[in-house]
Design a protein around this motif. Structure first.
Motif, PDB file in Angstrom:
ATOM      1  N   ILE A 267       0.706  -1.837   0.131  1.00 32.96           N
ATOM      2  CA  ILE A 267      -0.040   0.118   0.166  1.00 32.96           C
ATOM      3  C   ILE A 267       0.443   1.275   0.012  1.00 32.96           C
ATOM      4  O   ILE A 267       0.509   2.102  -1.100  1.00 32.96           O
ATOM      5  N   ILE A 268       1.867   1.709   0.635  1.00 31.93           N
ATOM      6  CA  ILE A 268       2.163   2.482   1.003  1.00 31.93           C
ATOM      7  C   ILE A 268       3.437   2.899  -0.295  1.00 31.93           C
ATOM      8  O   ILE A 268       3.588   3.857  -0.964  1.00 31.93           O
ATOM      9  N   GLY A 269       3.758   2.088  -0.845  1.00 34.72           N
ATOM     10  CA  GLY A 269       4.785   1.540  -2.129  1.00 34.72           C
ATOM     11  C   GLY A 269       4.031   2.080  -4.166  1.00 34.72           C
ATOM     12  O   GLY A 269       3.959   2.918  -4.343  1.00 34.72           O
ATOM     13  N   GLY A 270       2.775   1.301  -3.447  1.00 29.65           N
ATOM     14  CA  GLY A 270       2.426   1.242  -5.187  1.00 29.65           C
ATOM     15  C   GLY A 270       1.767   0.260  -4.804  1.00 29.65           C
ATOM     16  O   GLY A 270       2.163  -0.479  -5.885  1.00 29.65           O
ATOM     17  N   PRO A 277       6.785  -2.245  -4.474  1.00 28.59           N
ATOM     18  CA  PRO A 277       6.760  -3.304  -3.197  1.00 28.59           C
ATOM     19  C   PRO A 277       8.112  -3.377  -2.516  1.00 28.59           C
ATOM     20  O   PRO A 277       8.454  -2.801  -1.565  1.00 28.59           O
ATOM     21  N   PHE A 278       9.148  -2.725  -3.722  1.00 26.69           N
ATOM     22  CA  PHE A 278      10.280  -2.549  -3.393  1.00 26.69           C
ATOM     23  C   PHE A 278      10.369  -1.442  -3.058  1.00 26.69           C
ATOM     24  O   PHE A 278      11.286  -0.973  -1.862  1.00 26.69           O
ATOM     25  N   ALA A 283      10.521   1.565   2.337  1.00 25.96           N
ATOM     26  CA  ALA A 283      10.664   2.776   3.856  1.00 25.96           C
ATOM     27  C   ALA A 283      10.129   1.684   4.934  1.00 25.96           C
ATOM     28  O   ALA A 283      10.364   2.810   5.883  1.00 25.96           O
ATOM     29  N   TYR A 284       9.375   0.974   5.000  1.00 26.82           N
ATOM     30  CA  TYR A 284       9.470  -0.094   6.055  1.00 26.82           C
ATOM     31  C   TYR A 284      10.664  -0.549   6.857  1.00 26.82           C
ATOM     32  O   TYR A 284      10.793  -0.205   7.693  1.00 26.82           O
ATOM     33  N   LEU A 286      13.072   1.229   6.562  1.00 25.09           N
ATOM     34  CA  LEU A 286      13.626   2.632   7.258  1.00 25.09           C
ATOM     35  C   LEU A 286      13.300   2.609   8.467  1.00 25.09           C
ATOM     36  O   LEU A 286      13.294   3.331   9.620  1.00 25.09           O
ATOM     37  N   LEU A 287      11.818   2.524   8.554  1.00 25.81           N
ATOM     38  CA  LEU A 287      11.451   2.950   9.479  1.00 25.81           C
ATOM     39  C   LEU A 287      11.680   1.739  10.686  1.00 25.81           C
ATOM     40  O   LEU A 287      11.473   1.830  12.291  1.00 25.81           O
ATOM     41  N   ASP A 288      11.372   0.559  10.208  1.00 26.57           N
ATOM     42  CA  ASP A 288      11.830  -0.502  11.395  1.00 26.57           C
ATOM     43  C   ASP A 288      13.319   0.088  12.120  1.00 26.57           C
ATOM     44  O   ASP A 288      13.176  -0.222  13.437  1.00 26.57           O
ATOM     45  N   LYS A 289      14.432   0.069  11.265  1.00 28.45           N
ATOM     46  CA  LYS A 289      15.464   0.888  11.423  1.00 28.45           C
ATOM     47  C   LYS A 289      15.421   1.708  12.513  1.00 28.45           C
ATOM     48  O   LYS A 289      17.081   1.448  13.455  1.00 28.45           O
TER      49      LYS A 289
END
Length: 338
Positions: A267-270, A277-278, A283-284, A286-289
């Protein structure tokens, strides 16, 4: 006297279907360069960097598989964790029989694909929201079956019996395995969508009844994608298992959080794009890190990101960019040119 014949009428050009052309060649060439660069990273960076990238690779693979299901075949599955967990646990079995974990990943994917085939007959009896709930129930049933085997660690999990002893080599081999799984997932999805099946899938996603009336074998197309996604998720599950030297617990590897992550990344990627998905996985990642150690704030940031994108960029980050500019690294759209 010579008779001059009138020149033949110039042939009228027929419209032609165009599928990328130069853009396709450039996209594949750029992808090859990126993959070769990434493959060389264990020789030039510290092992800690490649260990981080293993997670990104299997996240991209998982997101690409769910995007195939939902974004192109219209199947909103919430039970792909069944195949992630099966991939991890079957790796234990092939490893116990003397197959190394890296070659065993290929074996595991093939076996899970065979298992997904009969499961699809059960899942396809459901539609819409019932399909989503039904796939989650199937995943729970698979988990309950697996935990009954003491040889697989029952409810406590277990570790792999034979992994490369040298930690540096193990990290490098695990990274190359994850990279291979990611590349196969992305390029495999691209190949499918460039084929005749890809056109059928998009028709099925938009209106499966209309697609069926036009001669598209709806059930066959969905089953191929369902089995393909199962094999891809199993390979990602094997990577997760190798990366952690075993499964901490069946509750974790069969957890519905994996399906939630796949939905979030797509959903975030498109949704409905190869590149989305890439982008969503990055994005996920980086958020998780940077926020994973922030406790409840981590969940707030992830939730806020999902809400903002859903409200203001419903096509996702990459989907919005592609819609406004027409740019695509992996073009799958068909255009008619005169």
């Amino acid at each position: 006297m010579t008779v001059q014949t009138a020149p033949a009428a110039e042939a009228t050009a027929l419209p032609a279907v165009h599928r990328g052309g130069r853009a396709t060649a450039l996209g594949l060439a750029g992808t090859a360069v990126v993959l070769m660069t990434m493959a060389a990273l264990p020789y030039v960076v510290e092992s800690g960097v490649t260990a981080q990238l293993v997670k990104l690779c299997y996240l991209v693979a998982l997101a690409s598989m769910w995007n195939l299901l939902a974004g192109y075949a219209g199947m909103m599955s919430m039970g792909q964790q069944a195949y992630i967990g099966l991939g991890a646990y079957l790796l234990f079995i092939v490893n116990d029989h003397g197959v190394n974990v890296y070659a065993g990943t290929l074996v595991v994917s093939a076996v899970v694909a065979l298992l997904a085939w009969p499961v699809s007959y059960l899942a396809f009896r459901l539609r819409g929201g019932y399909f989503a709930v039904g796939t989650w129930v199937i995943a729970e049933v698979v988990r309950l079956v697996v935990v009954r085997f003491d040889s697989l660690g029952a409810a406590s999990g277990r570790t792999l019996s034979d992994v490369t002893a040298d930690p540096v080599l193990r990290r490098a081999f695990t990274y190359w395995l994850a990279l291979a799984v990611m590349a196969t997932a992305v390029l495999g999805a691209y190949a499918v969508l460039r084929s005749r099946l890809g056109l059928s899938l998009q028709a099925i996603r938009d209106d499966d009844t209309a697609a069926g009336s036009l001669g598209v074998n709806v059930t066959r197309g969905k089953r191929i994608i369902y089995i393909t996604a199962a094999a891809g998720c199993a390979a990602a599950g094997a990577v997760i298992c190798v990366n952690s030297l075993g499964v901490a617990s069946p509750t974790q590897i069969f957890g519905v959080q994996y399906s939630a992550l796949m939905v979030f990344m797509v959903i975030i990627g498109g949704i409905g794009t190869i590149e989305g998905p890439f982008v969503g996985a990055i994005a996920y990642f980086l958020l998780d890190k940077y926020f994973a150690q922030s406790g409840v704030w981590y969940l707030i940031v992830v939730g806020a990101a999902a809400i903002v994108v859903s409200l203001y960029l419903p096509r996702g980050l990459w989907g919005t960019l592609a819609h406004r500019t027409g740019f695509a690294v992996f073009p799958v759209r068909h255009t008619v040119r005169l």
